[in-house]
Design a protein around this motif. Sequence first.
Motif: not given
Length: 244
Positions: A116-129
């Motif tokens: 889950a944390l890996e996926y969250e990190t992927e989201l943060r990177r993709f959306f430049a959060l």
Amino acid sequence: MPRAIQILATPADLFHAAAEEFVRVGKAAIAARGRFTVALSGGSTPKSLYSLLPAQHAAFNWDHTFLFFGDERHVPPDHPDSNYRMVKEALLTKLSIPAENVFRVNTENPDAAAAALEYETELRRFFALTSGEFPRFDLILLGMGPDGHTASLFPGSDGLKEQSRLVIANWVEKFNTHRITFTFPVLNHAAQVIFLASGPDKANMVHQVLEGKHTPPYPSQQVQPINGTLLWMLDEAAAAKLAR
Ligand code: 6PG
């Protein structure tokens, strides 16, 4: 938050209308921002929608479309229960969407919380959060279980309370397993959320969710986009108990 309910006569009408709406939202997103970010729902209902997309909309701009998963079972990607496998069979194998546009959960990680944390990190990177920011998906597709759950946010589960994480491993007692799922803040930051519900076994809960008051509210009632639209797309069977 505007809420709309579309009722289509048959399941086939429902999935055709959902495919048209998917493409409408996608075209507008690409025209406005150069890309279409969408989180897909799992389970069985959306399979018919996903199969229609390559059949009816092969020419849609899949190169500028980015697919995520609103939730995933903690099983390998080729497992019969995998939402990724379902989407791959219904959609990905029939489209020429670039592999790098599809973001699946790394469910091979035996530690669900780490996945889950890996996926969250992927989201943060993709959306430049930046920290504290939530992604704004152009579209999040959701289903609803007969118990009122959505994504993998089940009644009584700890995940219902999560207000800062983007993706968590939610323990689901009734399945005795973790499910990886978006949290409510991610769902509620979407520009558009579409619930798809089909068939008579959803009719009671559709009525409870759309017309009932419950304490605590059902998870599907807690999807209230802050600055976005909420559209329920139903067939007559699923809408049968609505007062309308
Ligand atoms: C999942 C889904 C889940 C689903 C509902 C409805 O991983 O199962 O994301 O939230 O939408 O359980 O499932 P059906 O469409 O199979 O009724």
